[in-house]
Design an enzyme around this catalytic site. Sequence first.
Site, PDB file in Angstrom:
ATOM      1  N   TRP A 154       0.827  -1.205   0.000  1.00 34.26           N
ATOM      2  CA  TRP A 154       0.000   0.000   0.000  1.00 34.26           C
ATOM      3  C   TRP A 154       0.862   1.256   0.000  1.00 34.26           C
ATOM      4  O   TRP A 154       0.405   2.323   0.368  1.00 34.26           O
ATOM      5  CB  TRP A 154      -0.920   0.004   1.223  1.00 34.26           C
ATOM      6  CG  TRP A 154      -2.059  -0.966   1.155  1.00 34.26           C
ATOM      7  CD1 TRP A 154      -3.339  -0.705   0.762  1.00 34.26           C
ATOM      8  CD2 TRP A 154      -2.026  -2.355   1.494  1.00 34.26           C
ATOM      9  NE1 TRP A 154      -4.108  -1.849   0.834  1.00 34.26           N
ATOM     10  CE2 TRP A 154      -3.332  -2.881   1.274  1.00 34.26           C
ATOM     11  CE3 TRP A 154      -1.038  -3.221   1.950  1.00 34.26           C
ATOM     12  CZ2 TRP A 154      -3.651  -4.214   1.511  1.00 34.26           C
ATOM     13  CZ3 TRP A 154      -1.359  -4.547   2.183  1.00 34.26           C
ATOM     14  CH2 TRP A 154      -2.657  -5.026   1.959  1.00 34.26           C
ATOM     15  N   CYS A 213      -6.705  -5.082  -1.466  1.00 35.14           N
ATOM     16  CA  CYS A 213      -7.856  -5.874  -1.022  1.00 35.14           C
ATOM     17  C   CYS A 213      -8.631  -6.514  -2.157  1.00 35.14           C
ATOM     18  O   CYS A 213      -9.032  -7.681  -2.069  1.00 35.14           O
ATOM     19  CB  CYS A 213      -8.770  -5.042  -0.133  1.00 35.14           C
ATOM     20  SG  CYS A 213      -9.644  -3.691  -0.952  1.00 35.14           S
ATOM     21  N   HIS A 242     -13.542  -1.552   1.204  1.00 30.91           N
ATOM     22  CA  HIS A 242     -12.754  -2.757   1.464  1.00 30.91           C
ATOM     23  C   HIS A 242     -13.490  -3.922   0.816  1.00 30.91           C
ATOM     24  O   HIS A 242     -14.717  -3.995   0.858  1.00 30.91           O
ATOM     25  CB  HIS A 242     -12.582  -2.984   2.966  1.00 30.91           C
ATOM     26  CG  HIS A 242     -11.751  -4.190   3.288  1.00 30.91           C
ATOM     27  ND1 HIS A 242     -10.583  -4.479   2.617  1.00 30.91           N
ATOM     28  CD2 HIS A 242     -11.921  -5.183   4.188  1.00 30.91           C
ATOM     29  CE1 HIS A 242     -10.076  -5.603   3.103  1.00 30.91           C
ATOM     30  NE2 HIS A 242     -10.868  -6.051   4.041  1.00 30.91           N
ATOM     31  N   ASP A 287     -11.877 -13.230   4.553  1.00 34.83           N
ATOM     32  CA  ASP A 287     -11.115 -12.043   4.143  1.00 34.83           C
ATOM     33  C   ASP A 287      -9.634 -12.388   4.117  1.00 34.83           C
ATOM     34  O   ASP A 287      -9.045 -12.700   5.149  1.00 34.83           O
ATOM     35  CB  ASP A 287     -11.385 -10.889   5.114  1.00 34.83           C
ATOM     36  CG  ASP A 287     -10.816  -9.564   4.625  1.00 34.83           C
ATOM     37  OD1 ASP A 287     -10.070  -9.570   3.626  1.00 34.83           O
ATOM     38  OD2 ASP A 287     -11.121  -8.529   5.243  1.00 34.83           O
ATOM     39  N   ASN A 291     -20.286  -2.045  11.168  1.00 40.26           N
ATOM     40  CA  ASN A 291     -21.338  -1.456  11.990  1.00 40.26           C
ATOM     41  C   ASN A 291     -20.836  -0.823  13.277  1.00 40.26           C
ATOM     42  O   ASN A 291     -21.581  -0.719  14.251  1.00 40.26           O
ATOM     43  CB  ASN A 291     -22.405  -2.500  12.334  1.00 40.26           C
ATOM     44  CG  ASN A 291     -23.752  -1.862  12.608  1.00 40.26           C
ATOM     45  OD1 ASN A 291     -23.945  -0.676  12.355  1.00 40.26           O
ATOM     46  ND2 ASN A 291     -24.680  -2.620  13.143  1.00 40.26           N
ATOM     47  N   GLU A 341     -30.108   1.226   9.705  1.00 40.62           N
ATOM     48  CA  GLU A 341     -29.396   2.190  10.549  1.00 40.62           C
ATOM     49  C   GLU A 341     -30.372   2.966  11.428  1.00 40.62           C
ATOM     50  O   GLU A 341     -31.385   3.482  10.950  1.00 40.62           O
ATOM     51  CB  GLU A 341     -28.603   3.173   9.686  1.00 40.62           C
ATOM     52  CG  GLU A 341     -27.313   2.597   9.122  1.00 40.62           C
ATOM     53  CD  GLU A 341     -26.198   2.515  10.152  1.00 40.62           C
ATOM     54  OE1 GLU A 341     -26.463   2.831  11.331  1.00 40.62           O
ATOM     55  OE2 GLU A 341     -25.080   2.131   9.778  1.00 40.62           O
ATOM     56  N   GLU A 394     -30.737  -2.455  15.278  1.00 35.09           N
ATOM     57  CA  GLU A 394     -29.366  -2.088  14.918  1.00 35.09           C
ATOM     58  C   GLU A 394     -28.622  -1.518  16.112  1.00 35.09           C
ATOM     59  O   GLU A 394     -27.461  -1.857  16.370  1.00 35.09           O
ATOM     60  CB  GLU A 394     -29.396  -1.072  13.767  1.00 35.09           C
ATOM     61  CG  GLU A 394     -28.017  -0.759  13.168  1.00 35.09           C
ATOM     62  CD  GLU A 394     -27.393   0.488  13.775  1.00 35.09           C
ATOM     63  OE1 GLU A 394     -26.170   0.664  13.619  1.00 35.09           O
ATOM     64  OE2 GLU A 394     -28.132   1.261  14.405  1.00 35.09           O
ATOM     65  N   TYR A 407      -6.805   4.572  -0.305  1.00 33.66           N
ATOM     66  CA  TYR A 407      -8.158   4.076  -0.015  1.00 33.66           C
ATOM     67  C   TYR A 407      -8.255   3.425   1.353  1.00 33.66           C
ATOM     68  O   TYR A 407      -9.344   3.214   1.880  1.00 33.66           O
ATOM     69  CB  TYR A 407      -8.619   3.101  -1.109  1.00 33.66           C
ATOM     70  CG  TYR A 407      -8.124   1.688  -0.958  1.00 33.66           C
ATOM     71  CD1 TYR A 407      -8.913   0.719  -0.344  1.00 33.66           C
ATOM     72  CD2 TYR A 407      -6.890   1.310  -1.447  1.00 33.66           C
ATOM     73  CE1 TYR A 407      -8.460  -0.582  -0.208  1.00 33.66           C
ATOM     74  CE2 TYR A 407      -6.438   0.016  -1.331  1.00 33.66           C
ATOM     75  CZ  TYR A 407      -7.223  -0.935  -0.705  1.00 33.66           C
ATOM     76  OH  TYR A 407      -6.781  -2.224  -0.575  1.00 33.66           O
TER      77      TYR A 407
END
Length: 815
Positions: free
Chosen positions: A341, A376, A435, A458, A498, A547, A552, A620
């Site tokens: 990066w 990513c 991401h 991931d 979140n 949201e 939530e 980013y």
Amino acid sequence: MTPGTMDGSRSDVGRWGRSFWQPSGTPSPEPEPEPEPDRRSRRGGRSFWARCCGCCSCRNGPDEDWGSEPYGDRSSRGRGSSAGGRRPDSRSGGTVNAAGDGTIRDGMLVVTGVDLLSSRSDHNRREHHTDEFEYDELIIRRGQPFHIVLFLSRPYESSDRIALELLIGSNPEVGKGTHIIIPVGKGGSGGWKAQVTKSSGQNLNLRVHTSPNAIIGKFQFTVRTRSEAGEFQLPFDPHNEIYILFNPWCPDDIVYVGHEDWRQEYVLNESGRIYYGTEAQIGERTWNYGQFDHGVLDACLYILDRRGMPYGGRGDPVSVSRVISAMVNSLDDNGVLIGNWTGDYSRGTNPSAWVGSVEILLSYLRTGSSVPYGQCWVFAGVTTTVLRCLGLATRTVTNFNSAHDTDTSLTMDIYFDENMKPLEHLNHDSVWNFHVWNDCWMKRPDLPSGFDGWQVVDATPQETSSGIFCCGPCSVQSIKNGLVYMKYDTPFIFAEVNSDKVYWQRQDDGSFKIVYVEEKAIGTLIVTKAIGSNMQEEITSLYKHPEGSEAERKAVETAAAHGSKPNVYATRDSAEDVAIQVEAQDASVGQDLMLSVVLTNRGSSRRTVKLHLYLSVTYYTGVTGSVFKDSKKEVTLAPGASDRVEMPVAYREYKPHLVDQGAMLLNVSGHVKESGQVLAKQHTFRLRTPDLSLTLLGAAVVGQECEVQIVFKNPLPTTLTNVVFRLEGSGLQRPKILNVGDIGGNETVTLRQTFVPVRPGPRQLIASLDSPQLSQVHGVIQVDVSPASGDRSFSTAGGDSREEESIPMASRGGA
């Protein structure tokens, strides 16, 4: 700052610890087997037939094993073997008298050959949805039957005994599922069995049922027979090796997917869209997954070998996906891709320049060395390729405004001094503009009920999990409900989608106080490619409740209670009658732009706002450069009124500061004089890059040369140096690199390239452009390939290595 450099640990226990496999020289796709220990001593002297079929153990004299196991016959070739009158040399690929004396006696049932019906047009490959693989070997999916034909030295009789064997690894064992014995006509164990479907002369047709829990990988195959005249074993032949994959079409496989359109998209589709940029300015690029290209399946299995994953665990998709998430990045295990990066890609490939996974995986298989470089979306694209290739339904997912929580607080904490100037030495958390990770579909027998379905994997190395850089599989349901105690890595992923952005201000006594909480700043949009089209599909609702809803907020507070700052909301103040909104004019690289901050007084009293704007470039990942422009304003707002503060930015101002992908960050902080309210807002926006224009010149037919034209206009007034084009498309073009040289300011270039399609059907041809001055330039065209006249088979796929050539100036054309 590079992701993965922060200290951090997640508490769940990984499956494989640190049993890393270290390479020695150039690897082969399959490691050579170790010498086999004496079978008689290991198994107490029991014969093969005593082990696989008790009713046969008393036949034909003493209880002897079937001679030496035929390891080491990988070099033999041919569709089968013919029997001779003496025991052949083990390297010749000849038949073996399993009694051990080398004699083929009259009446012995000798297998003279095997037809696995493995061609891409045969019933097996089509029924198992593996006919697109550019391989000639048999590739099947577990839990589903397949057919084979045995060629015998004489007609099959009811008194004859036949057993099929599948072996994988250097030390196969029946108890570990790495040595599978399938007696023909008898019920096998764990779902394995074989039945005679037709006996015609010296040909014997068999239907073989595989276990839905079978280990995935490449198996050696052999046949043993026993008759009144003696015992026989067919030597191993590399042409008879069998690949077994996960099976999302099989209801008994825990990777089963119940929707055919899902299977077509998430298992069989060889190309897809990956989204990037910002929520307000979404960019998209086509990615060539290429999971069926020649060599890719071997590369995927080599990844498991390289990690040293036990063969006995390779039937578990939870374990396999976790190992893949660790191995697609290179940290701590010499995996597939080196992350970078920094903006300096001089020793490798700019991550923005890749157009697919094939070149990356074949390079790793060929050299055994990690490939430079990935970010990513590259990690995610390669992971999609690997998991789809192995049979797991997988998709590539983009989360906009993705948090990177470094202290397990499950909040994004930003610290300011008394004057609301950022305290960079305390601001370790970051928010990525976007991401990219993966969802893969499976049941989770290792979790309580209710957590089956999509699981996050991931492969981007951000934080360690059990001491290694991997992440997932993590149930999306556990993320949605804030159940951060569920494995694997739920706290980290929950924070990505979140968490709240919490602004802390240092007080006069040195303590910190929460002055603002931005509840809707993280995970603002989560998207993936839609099924059956190139449109984007929003899947935010799968990851989080609406949201601001009660559900939530409960999920956030449930998660935060398990974090390092469980009482974070106890000190929160709420006097907020002035709202702030940032707008950025849509602009391309090379253009001037305008930024605007809109203030609105929602209260009934007059408000005076002191506002400070700081503009910097940013990667980013949320890592920013130094501020290159700022502005201070004081604004007076009548009750219910709005006002706009503008900041013009010229190209000449931001040009010296541009970093990879051309993104910028506007930090806005303010103070309301009358109420003491603190205003804080971070807004990221990107500068668009041009597309490549691809045009097909003529019809595309398998095996016939076709031509494509690529047109590009330099949007900058400056020269692009060392320009490189990449071209790739599964079934169309192996990865190809075109070194173009320099392209002048505002110059248009036209390239023409030929390719030879090798597979029919709708295909995607993808191109990219990269130079030190401009990246993230892509183009794609759909190519509908007709089959060769009168031939349903595939054309030759070509070699594994990429093509590379330089394009002289005279041949580039112009406009």
